[in-house]
Enzyme design. Structure first.
Site, PDB file in Angstrom:
ATOM      1  N   ARG A 103       0.882  -1.169   0.000  1.00  0.00           N
ATOM      2  CA  ARG A 103       0.000   0.000   0.000  1.00  0.00           C
ATOM      3  C   ARG A 103       0.922   1.222   0.000  1.00  0.00           C
ATOM      4  NH1 ARG A 103      -5.392   1.174   1.664  1.00  0.00           N
ATOM      5  NH2 ARG A 103      -5.647   3.153   2.758  1.00  0.00           N
ATOM      6  N   HIS A 130      -6.623   1.247  -7.212  1.00  0.00           N
ATOM      7  CA  HIS A 130      -6.979   0.490  -6.003  1.00  0.00           C
ATOM      8  C   HIS A 130      -7.730  -0.767  -6.456  1.00  0.00           C
ATOM      9  CE1 HIS A 130      -7.558  -0.438  -1.956  1.00  0.00           C
ATOM     10  NE2 HIS A 130      -8.191   0.625  -1.503  1.00  0.00           N
ATOM     11  N   GLN A 133      -9.937  -2.944  -4.001  1.00  0.00           N
ATOM     12  CA  GLN A 133     -11.216  -2.324  -3.667  1.00  0.00           C
ATOM     13  C   GLN A 133     -12.233  -2.546  -4.780  1.00  0.00           C
ATOM     14  OE1 GLN A 133     -12.265  -0.537  -0.733  1.00  0.00           O
ATOM     15  NE2 GLN A 133     -14.175  -0.991  -1.802  1.00  0.00           N
ATOM     16  N   ASP A 224     -16.619   8.664  -2.790  1.00  0.00           N
ATOM     17  CA  ASP A 224     -15.417   8.489  -1.978  1.00  0.00           C
ATOM     18  C   ASP A 224     -15.099   9.837  -1.346  1.00  0.00           C
ATOM     19  OD1 ASP A 224     -13.102   7.520  -0.846  1.00  0.00           O
ATOM     20  OD2 ASP A 224     -12.006   7.280  -2.733  1.00  0.00           O
ATOM     21  N   CYS A 263     -16.052   3.277  -0.435  1.00  0.00           N
ATOM     22  CA  CYS A 263     -14.925   2.415  -0.086  1.00  0.00           C
ATOM     23  C   CYS A 263     -14.470   2.608   1.355  1.00  0.00           C
ATOM     24  CB  CYS A 263     -13.762   2.648  -1.041  1.00  0.00           C
ATOM     25  SG  CYS A 263     -13.209   4.352  -1.111  1.00  0.00           S
ATOM     26  N   ARG A 291     -13.804  -7.196   0.742  1.00  0.00           N
ATOM     27  CA  ARG A 291     -12.389  -6.948   0.516  1.00  0.00           C
ATOM     28  C   ARG A 291     -11.589  -8.218   0.807  1.00  0.00           C
ATOM     29  NH1 ARG A 291      -9.942  -1.957   0.757  1.00  0.00           N
ATOM     30  NH2 ARG A 291      -8.063  -3.215   0.444  1.00  0.00           N
TER      31      ARG A 291
END
Length: 304
Positions: A103, A130, A133, A224, A263, A291
């Site tokens: 990450r 991402h 996700q 988001d 998310c 996830r």
């Protein structure tokens, strides 16, 4: 399904690979006991430049459920490129670990890790993408609607890494995706061209707009945080510019949209109201749970 070698970006997958990955995630979710030894004897490095709740816990717990072992490394273990180079990080981790989950701030870091380690690297978030996700999001939509090619998803907010991965995932699966952003905050031009090229082959419909009304009639609406982690824009300026893009009950009713997606983490009262976030039609906790299942599918495919 054909074996994965890494996951830096969803564009690395074709429609069959992505579809198979989602089917595998469903199988793992429904019959976890069948995969409890899938990672037996495997050690996975969790390399985190950015803080996290869902990503860290879902990978850590998921790896354990698959019978594997995870090693968590954050900036306190020495920042990549500062204490030692990204390449040295990657080559050393390859001596002990079977894969790297990273990450990071920059997509370039993932490429450097992949090239130097020669071990599978999974993108757990970068500035551009991402993918984990988006996999969880597609899995969630599949559970509710079945055939993804019949699904219309709307994304409202900043054209960020989540938006980019949703664009690629929707394009691969032949979905209808409407992306609504304020002027100057649209998706990256290169990612857009990539998604459009994929959509031409799959029959997906990608639409860009600056007007929330363009999302009318979508099956689900996704938003988001307005200011991505690490972004340097003026928060006050962003809040004023994005205020008309807030998802609230009036917007959901006016656009005739049933499901809400996010998310997380969410900033209540900013991009979404608590009334929508906590409603019965909010899918956010299902996304969060998925996830783990989507990521476990990636891990199982890497080592199958």
């Amino acid at each position: 399904m054909s074996k994965l070698t890494q996951l830096l970006c969803l564009a690395e997958l074709d429609q069959k690979q992505l579809s198979d990955l989602l089917e595998l995630a469903l199988q793992i979710k429904q019959k976890p006991e069948q995969y409890s030894s899938a990672l037996k004897g495997k050690s996975i490095a969790l390399l985190f430049e950015k803080p996290s709740l869902r990503t860290r816990v879902s990978f850590d717990v998921g790896i354990n459920k698959l019978g594997g072992h995870s090693v968590y490394l954050d900036q306190q273990n020495g920042a990549m490129g500062v204490r030692e180079s990204v390449e040295d990080f990657g080559s050393n981790l390859a001596c002990w670990c079977d894969a790297i989950v990273a990450r990071v701030y920059s997509q370039k870091t993932l490429v450097q890790l992949s090239q130097s380690s020669k071990k599978p690297v999974i993108n757990a978030l970068s500035d551009l993408y991402h993918p984990c996700q988006a996999l969880a999001d597609l899995l969630t939509l599949k559970e509710h609607y079945g055939d993804l090619s019949k699904v219309h998803l709307a994304f409202v907010g900043d054209g960020n890494n989540v938006c980019h991965s949703l664009m690629l995932g929707a394009a691969i699966m032949g979905m209808t995706l409407t992306v609504v952003t304020p002027q100057g905050f649209g998706p990256d031009a290169h990612v857009l061209l990539k998604a459009q090229a994929i959509a031409e082959k799959s029959g997906a419909k990608l639409t860009l707009s600056q007007h929330v009304s363009a999302a009318a009639g979508a099956d689900a609406i996704y938003t988001d945080t307005w200011l991505s982690m690490g972004a340097k824009a003026d928060p006050k300026l962003v809040e004023n510019l994005f205020a008309p893009y807030q998802i609230n009950t009036a917007v959901m009713q006016r656009l005739a949209i049933k499901h809400f997606m996010h998310c997380l983490p969410a900033h209540r009262g900013h991009e979404v109201t608590s009334e929508v976030l906590d409603s019965d039609n909010s899918l956010v906790l299902q996304q969060a749970e998925n996830r783990m299942h989507a990521q476990n599918a990636v891990l199982v495919s890497l080592f199958s």
